[in-house]
Write an enzyme that holds these catalytic residues in place. Structure first.
Site, short mmCIF file in Angstrom:
data_model
loop_
_atom_site.label_atom_id
_atom_site.label_comp_id
_atom_site.label_asym_id
_atom_site.label_seq_id
_atom_site.Cartn_x
_atom_site.Cartn_y
_atom_site.Cartn_z
N ARG A 1 35.11 45.65 48.71
CA ARG A 1 34.95 45.14 50.03
C ARG A 1 33.50 44.66 50.59
O ARG A 1 32.47 45.62 50.05
CB ARG A 1 35.76 45.87 50.95
N HIS B 1 35.56 35.84 46.31
CA HIS B 1 36.72 36.71 46.20
C HIS B 1 37.94 36.28 45.32
O HIS B 1 38.82 35.91 45.90
CB HIS B 1 37.11 36.92 47.82
P1 NDP Z 1 43.47 52.93 44.50
O1 NDP Z 1 43.92 53.52 46.02
O2 NDP Z 1 44.50 53.00 43.34
O3 NDP Z 1 42.21 53.79 44.12
C1 NDP Z 1 41.25 54.29 44.89
C2 NDP Z 1 40.15 55.02 44.08
O4 NDP Z 1 39.06 55.27 44.98
C3 NDP Z 1 40.64 56.51 43.81
O5 NDP Z 1 40.20 56.59 42.50
C4 NDP Z 1 39.92 57.16 44.96
O6 NDP Z 1 39.74 58.67 44.42
C5 NDP Z 1 38.58 56.73 45.02
N1 NDP Z 1 38.13 56.93 46.40
C6 NDP Z 1 38.76 56.56 47.68
N2 NDP Z 1 38.22 57.19 48.82
C7 NDP Z 1 36.91 57.92 47.94
C8 NDP Z 1 35.81 58.58 48.39
N3 NDP Z 1 35.47 58.88 49.83
N4 NDP Z 1 34.88 58.73 47.61
C9 NDP Z 1 35.01 58.82 46.36
N5 NDP Z 1 35.92 58.01 45.80
C10 NDP Z 1 37.09 57.62 46.38
O7 NDP Z 1 42.73 51.65 44.70
P2 NDP Z 1 42.54 50.36 43.95
O8 NDP Z 1 42.23 50.69 42.41
O9 NDP Z 1 44.26 49.80 43.52
O10 NDP Z 1 41.97 49.13 44.42
C11 NDP Z 1 40.67 49.49 44.99
C12 NDP Z 1 40.13 48.45 45.80
O11 NDP Z 1 39.82 47.06 44.97
C13 NDP Z 1 40.75 48.05 46.77
O12 NDP Z 1 41.15 48.77 47.96
C14 NDP Z 1 40.41 46.78 47.15
O13 NDP Z 1 39.60 46.89 48.25
C15 NDP Z 1 39.63 46.18 45.92
N6 NDP Z 1 40.26 45.00 45.23
C16 NDP Z 1 39.65 43.90 45.24
C17 NDP Z 1 40.07 42.59 44.76
C18 NDP Z 1 39.13 41.76 44.46
O14 NDP Z 1 39.98 40.47 44.27
N7 NDP Z 1 37.94 41.45 44.88
C19 NDP Z 1 41.40 42.70 43.96
C20 NDP Z 1 42.07 44.08 44.01
C21 NDP Z 1 41.61 44.92 44.67
P3 NDP Z 1 40.96 59.53 44.06
O15 NDP Z 1 41.31 59.12 42.71
O16 NDP Z 1 40.35 61.03 44.05
O17 NDP Z 1 42.24 59.16 45.11
C1 OXD Z 2 43.19 42.71 47.08
C2 OXD Z 2 42.17 41.65 47.01
O1 OXD Z 2 42.74 43.85 47.80
O2 OXD Z 2 42.46 40.44 46.62
O3 OXD Z 2 44.14 42.75 46.50
O4 OXD Z 2 40.98 41.86 47.48
#
Ligand code: NDP
Ligand code: OXD
Length: 298
Positions: free
Chosen positions: A213, A261
């Site tokens: 993000r 994006h």
């Molecule tokens: P998940 O919720 O499956 O995983 C989040 C990860 O981040 C976990 O490993 C979690 O740790 C870690 N995390 C969360 N908070 C913290 C913190 N404070 N400190 C350290 N690590 C942290 O998310 P996804 O993998 O599904 O997606 C991640 C992000 O990718 C989405 O939220 C979205 O914003 C972005 N995204 C962007 C897209 C694009 O087209 N640009 C498309 C899809 C997603 P833990 O393992 O310990 O829970």
């Molecule tokens: C998502 C994205 O969060 O597209 O899926 O950014």
């Protein structure tokens, strides 16, 4: 017809769907699916029980403080989302390490200049966020021969990845990292995490790839880090304001690569089945799957 309505009604033609703003009867709405909805929209539906994000991120839902606590927030997942992100990140990493972006710019100036071998072995990559998307992305990079570290909130044990967890281990994670990939959810703990203090702890000169993000990044700190040579470049798919405004300084920086994006796009037909299942579970009182933990923020 909206592609979402079409995909959902293909699975179950009995499901009645209104598309905002043409909602006939607000009392009848029990389940909503949303992407970047206007603030306060969701407190207009007195019988709303659950709301699903149309993507992996849920920050657009959690940031609306008017959304009642009683409403479940859930999200979607698909192999295609992971596959697309894998392609995006490996493409970016290889372009950076093999200098492809530079060569594309050089062609416009008929410039024949070699920038070193840019080999894979020994290149140190750090992935922030090892969840549904970040975990497989880190694994794919390790398979390609990169030396990969990962950072998450709680401890993870992933094959071939040097895992770190929590703020206490962030410094050690960064010391191992030349190319930093952000795949964190946007929460109160991760907002602004890509800042000058963090860049200073990386192995210089580093690169940042942000496909999570825009608000993870402090824009002015990135520019300062590029100008002072702390960072060599940044590859950005997400921005604090989208579309990126025409007068934003990022546009004029040759060492900032911008994509609009598109790293990983949710296709309605790939997630419609999960949405229908969650809709039915919500109506039955069982509650949806993949519910977001509001205290963690993801
Ligand atoms: P998940 O919720 O499956 O995983 C989040 C990860 O981040 C976990 O490993 C979690 O740790 C870690 N995390 C969360 N908070 C913290 C913190 N404070 N400190 C350290 N690590 C942290 O998310 P996804 O993998 O599904 O997606 C991640 C992000 O990718 C989405 O939220 C979205 O914003 C972005 N995204 C962007 C897209 C694009 O087209 N640009 C498309 C899809 C997603 P833990 O393992 O310990 O829970
Ligand atoms: C998502 C994205 O969060 O597209 O899926 O950014």
């Amino acid at each position: 017809m909206s592609p979402w309505k079409k995909a959902i009604q293909k699975i179950d033609p009995e499901i009645e769907i209104d598309i905002w703003p043409a909602i006939k009867n607000k009392e009848r709405i029990q389940f909503a699916i949303c992407w970047n909805q206007p603030d306060h929209l969701l407190d207009n539906f007195p019988n709303l029980k659950a709301v699903s994000s149309l993507g992996a991120g849920v920050d657009h839902l959690l940031s609306d403080e008017s959304l009642p606590e009683s409403v479940d927030i859930c999200r979607v997942y698909s192999h295609s989302l992971v596959q697309q992100m894998n392609e995006y990140i490996t493409g970016a990493v290889i372009s950076i390490r093999r200098h492809f972006a530079r060569y594309i710019r050089q062609k416009d100036q008929q410039q024949w200049q070699v920038h070193g071998r840019g080999q894979v072995a020994g290149s140190r990559i750090g992935v922030m966020g090892l969840g549904a998307i970040g975990g497989p992305v880190a694994g794919r990079l390790a398979q390609l021969g990169y030396s990969v570290s990962g950072w998450s909130r709680t401890s993870r044990d992933l094959n071939g990845i040097n895992c770190f967890a929590g703020r206490g281990e962030l410094g050690n994670f960064l010391r191992n990292t030349q190319t930093l990939i952000c795949l964190l959810p946007l929460t109160s703990e991760t907002e602004g995490i890509l800042n000058l203090d963090l860049f200073k702890q990386m192995q210089p000169p580093g690169w940042i790839i942000n496909a999570a993000r825009g608000n993870h990044l402090v824009d002015e700190d990135l520019i300062y880090a590029l100008d002072s040579g702390l960072l060599e470049g940044a590859w950005l798919d997400v921005f604090s304001e989208e579309p990126l405004p025409g007068n934003h300084p990022f546009w004029n920086r040759p060492n900032i690569i911008i994509t609009p994006h598109i790293a990983s796009l949710t296709q309605p037909e790939e997630v419609a089945e999960q949405i229908v299942e969650n809709y039915k579970r919500t109506l039955s009182g069982m509650g949806p799957r993949k519910v977001v933990d509001r205290t963690k923020g993801y």
